[in-house]
Design an enzyme around this catalytic site. Structure first.
Site, PDB file in Angstrom:
ATOM      1  N   CYS A 111       0.799  -1.225   0.000  1.00  0.00           N
ATOM      2  CA  CYS A 111       0.000   0.000   0.000  1.00  0.00           C
ATOM      3  C   CYS A 111       0.833   1.276   0.000  1.00  0.00           C
ATOM      4  O   CYS A 111       0.300   2.366  -0.221  1.00  0.00           O
ATOM      5  CB  CYS A 111      -0.958  -0.011   1.182  1.00  0.00           C
ATOM      6  N   HIS A 250      -3.085   7.108   2.022  1.00  0.00           N
ATOM      7  CA  HIS A 250      -3.580   5.829   1.507  1.00  0.00           C
ATOM      8  C   HIS A 250      -4.977   5.577   2.047  1.00  0.00           C
ATOM      9  O   HIS A 250      -5.231   5.724   3.251  1.00  0.00           O
ATOM     10  CB  HIS A 250      -2.628   4.710   1.925  1.00  0.00           C
ATOM     11  N   ASN A 280     -10.086  -0.230  -0.147  1.00  0.00           N
ATOM     12  CA  ASN A 280      -8.626  -0.198  -0.139  1.00  0.00           C
ATOM     13  C   ASN A 280      -8.123  -0.770  -1.459  1.00  0.00           C
ATOM     14  O   ASN A 280      -8.237  -1.966  -1.706  1.00  0.00           O
ATOM     15  CB  ASN A 280      -8.116  -1.012   1.045  1.00  0.00           C
TER      16      ASN A 280
END
Length: 323
Positions: A111, A250, A280
């Site tokens: 990520c 993020h 996500n």
């Protein structure tokens, strides 16, 4: 360090899976997911690989900038869900674009991947390279156990990217901070590949292919390490936190983003968020967020941005950027 972001773009698969859709697959509810994550829906591939998503972004970028593929010097794809171990997702995109002059490679920092890739692009532009493409592309749905509500509700598929060039301008990466915490890596895992050959058969759990996460450990990591990374980045600049026009973190979980805003004592309205629509998307989340807010004209040239990624590895990375 005169990296200029020339264009941005993003692409997500057309299939939208709502929280209500997930209740047909597992014991969960729309309220349970929203209150814990802020996520309402996510996009899921129905056959497109990471290279397909990334190629859509790449073609948009070149069309918008009116650049030829032949003018690219490099293509970096940040991904933790490549089509295959070889060829790289970047090489597949390079071939489809016929960008024959461009070196191409993948970068996996989960990520944090887009942040790491952008730092790498900046370094390449300090050498003989003039133009490049940085893409975050993920098909995380193939790493999800769709009966595990602790992880399945979180992830989505998508891609976002930017064109960059070495050009004298006000745009630049002002400071950066990259850190890895391998001793905590087991807090978030996916895609384990057992050793299997004619000479050895490893005994492994097939479930190791799928996401496994210690949610509390990841939450503690993000809310502790991300503010520290941001503060280390700010210390390298003449900025204070109040000078930052927009924060692009993020998009893992809305509660994490809100907690980081509180820790930094900054207005939550400055923390851009779209996790509710995409979930996500790992390395794709920051470039998707960046593109949406440039297109809406919320982000303007000359503004000060703080980008920060965090996740598997465990890793964290922050960039202070003048757009």
């Amino acid at each position: 360090m005169s990296l200029r972001i020339v264009q941005t773009a993003h692409y997500v698969p057309p299939k939208v899976v709502s929280n209500t859709d997930l209740t047909k697959l597992m014991a969960t509810s729309d309220e349970w997911i929203r209150t814990r994550t802020y996520i309402e829906e996510r996009h899921v591939s129905t056959g497109e690989q990471s290279s397909d998503l990334g190629l859509q972004v790449a073609r948009q970028l070149l069309h918008q900038a009116q650049w030829s593929a032949a003018s690219l010097d490099f293509i970096i794809v940040a991904t933790m869900s490549p089509d295959a171990l070889s060829p790289s997702t970047a090489a597949i995109i390079q071939g489809q674009l016929q960008a024959y002059q461009a070196l191409a490679f993948d970068l996996n920092a989960a990520c944090s991947g887009f942040i790491y890739a952008l730092v790498q692009a900046n370094q390449l532009l300090q050498g003989p390279y003039q133009r490049g493409m940085v893409i975050g592309a993920e098909t995380l749905s193939k790493l999800v156990n769709w009966q595990d509500r602790t992880t399945a509700v979180l992830f989505g598929d998508g891609a976002g990217g930017i064109l960059v060039e070495d050009q004298a301008s006000a745009s630049q990466i002002v400071a950066q901070d990259l850190r890895s915490f391998g001793t905590q890596g087991k807090a978030l895992t996916a895609g384990y590949q057992p050793v299997v050959s004619a000479f050895y058969q490893e005994s492994s759990d097939p479930a190791q292919k799928y996401f496994s996460m210690d949610g509390r450990a990841v939450y503690r990591f993000a809310t502790h390490e991300v503010p520290q990374s941001i503060e280390r980045t700010l210390q390298q600049t003449s900025w204070s936190a109040a000078n930052v026009n927009w924060w692009l973190l993020h998009q893992a979980n809305g509660r994490i983003i809100q907690a980081i805003a509180t820790h930094l004592a900054q207005p939550k309205t400055k923390f851009l968020m779209n996790v509710q629509h995409y979930g996500n998307t790992s390395a794709a989340s920051i470039p998707i967020l960046l593109d949406e807010n440039i297109r809406s004209q919320k982000i303007q040239r000359g503004q000060k941005l703080m980008l920060s990624g965090f996740g598997g590895g465990l890793t964290v990375g922050s960039i202070a950027l003048i757009y």
